[in-house]
Design an enzyme around this catalytic site. Structure first.
Site, PDB file in Angstrom:
ATOM      1  N   VAL A   7       0.844  -1.195   0.000  1.00 13.99           N
ATOM      2  CA  VAL A   7       0.000   0.000   0.000  1.00 13.99           C
ATOM      3  C   VAL A   7       0.879   1.245   0.000  1.00 13.99           C
ATOM      4  O   VAL A   7       1.565   1.539   0.981  1.00 13.99           O
ATOM      5  CB  VAL A   7      -0.933   0.011   1.230  1.00 13.99           C
ATOM      6  N   ASN A   9       1.133   5.602  -1.137  1.00 20.29           N
ATOM      7  CA  ASN A   9       0.298   6.788  -0.987  1.00 20.29           C
ATOM      8  C   ASN A   9      -0.605   7.035  -2.188  1.00 20.29           C
ATOM      9  O   ASN A   9      -1.665   7.641  -2.056  1.00 20.29           O
ATOM     10  CB  ASN A   9       1.183   8.015  -0.755  1.00 20.29           C
ATOM     11  N   GLY A 105      10.181   2.827   7.147  1.00 22.85           N
ATOM     12  CA  GLY A 105       8.917   2.514   6.503  1.00 22.85           C
ATOM     13  C   GLY A 105       8.843   1.056   6.089  1.00 22.85           C
ATOM     14  O   GLY A 105       9.863   0.433   5.745  1.00 22.85           O
ATOM     15  N   ALA A 106       7.634   0.514   6.092  1.00 26.82           N
ATOM     16  CA  ALA A 106       7.439  -0.892   5.718  1.00 26.82           C
ATOM     17  C   ALA A 106       7.907  -1.149   4.290  1.00 26.82           C
ATOM     18  O   ALA A 106       8.461  -2.216   3.989  1.00 26.82           O
ATOM     19  CB  ALA A 106       5.969  -1.266   5.864  1.00 26.82           C
ATOM     20  N   ASP A 107       7.704  -0.182   3.389  1.00 27.39           N
ATOM     21  CA  ASP A 107       8.123  -0.358   2.001  1.00 27.39           C
ATOM     22  C   ASP A 107       9.634  -0.491   1.891  1.00 27.39           C
ATOM     23  O   ASP A 107      10.149  -1.298   1.100  1.00 27.39           O
ATOM     24  CB  ASP A 107       7.611   0.781   1.125  1.00 27.39           C
ATOM     25  N   THR A 130       5.330   8.088  -5.142  1.00 27.26           N
ATOM     26  CA  THR A 130       4.820   9.396  -4.722  1.00 27.26           C
ATOM     27  C   THR A 130       5.948  10.216  -4.107  1.00 27.26           C
ATOM     28  O   THR A 130       6.067  11.415  -4.339  1.00 27.26           O
ATOM     29  CB  THR A 130       3.683   9.222  -3.707  1.00 27.26           C
TER      30      THR A 130
END
Length: 256
Positions: A7, A9, A105-107, A130
């Site tokens: 997921v 942005n 961040g998870a990403d 993004t």
């Protein structure tokens, strides 16, 4: 079959994985106002369109916390399973050497895990979404940190909205480096300028590392920048999906 969701942005990237093979991928718009029923319908349609009849497991990484609960419920509705969420308590095997590892961040965690398992180290990862992020991994597989910059499309949108005469443009390299019209000048600034920034950051990162690094590019706009850079880079569009698969395998059984 494993259902993986990343997921972001702007978009949610979905992937279905069979063993180590990515069967299909797709994108949904990120919308925190949509309900679990609305996302259930979209996930169900994505699976049906790609001929996937069943998912045995699911995993989510998200930089939009407000959507996690909604997607967990959606996956439960569609697949009848509890998805794992990349976050506290999940095994990743990643050594994070930041002042505050919880800020990661998870990403970034997911892409780092994928690169560590797929490519020679040390490595530098650029994710063009993004926001544009750079992540540096040392030769021992530790995350050292990186950089966060304004995303290309985000910058262009701001430029167009904040000026009277600059239009929206597509993200592609111009035919000439020196733009001879407004659109080409904007393409030069956004695409060639970002490629030059990438080259400069890689040079400085490598100076601090003390050795050459593998450069990996991912994200929705990664191909455009890779085509404009003078560096030898690897473009991996499925990096996040592969990272989610690897993390799921490390934690298999926690969704029971």
């Amino acid at each position: 079959m494993l259902l993986a969701l990343d997921v972001g942005n702007t978009n949610i990237v979905l992937g279905v994985i069979d063993g180590e093979k990515t069967v299909c991928t797709g994108r949904l718009s990120t919308n925190v106002n949509e309900t679990e029923i609305e996302y259930s319908m979209k996930i169900k349609t994505f699976l049906e369109v790609n001929g996937v009849t069943k998912a045995d497991g699911a995993i989510i990484s998200s930089v939009v916390p407000a959507l996690v609960r909604t997607l967990l419920k959606s996956i439960k509705i569609v697949c009848g399973i509890d998805a794992l969420v990349v976050g506290p308590g999940i095994k990743t095997g990643l050594n994070i050497k930041l002042d505050n590892p919880a800020e990661t961040g998870a990403d970034i965690v997911v892409t780092d895990v994928a690169v560590i398992n797929k490519y020679p180290l040390p490595a530098i990862i650029f994710d063009f979404g993004t926001a544009t992020t750079a992540s540096v991994i040392d030769k021992n597989g530790a995350h050292l940190g990186g950089a966060i910059m304004c995303g290309i499309k985000t910058a262009i949108n701001s430029l167009s909205q904040g000026t009277a005469q600059l239009p929206q443009i597509d993200i592609s390299a111009p035919s000439r480096i020196i733009g001879r019209n407004t659109v080409d000048a904007m393409k030069c600034g956004s695409v060639i300028g970002t490629a030059a920034m990438l080259e400069g950051l890689v040079s400085r990162f490598e100076n601090e590392l003390g050795e050459k690094a593998t450069v990996v590019i991912t994200g929705g706009l990664g191909k455009a920048i890779a085509s404009a850079t003078r560096l030898d880079v690897i473009v991996d569009e499925n990096l996040l999906i592969d990272g989610l698969r690897i993390i799921y395998e490390k934690n298999k059984g926690k969704d029971k």
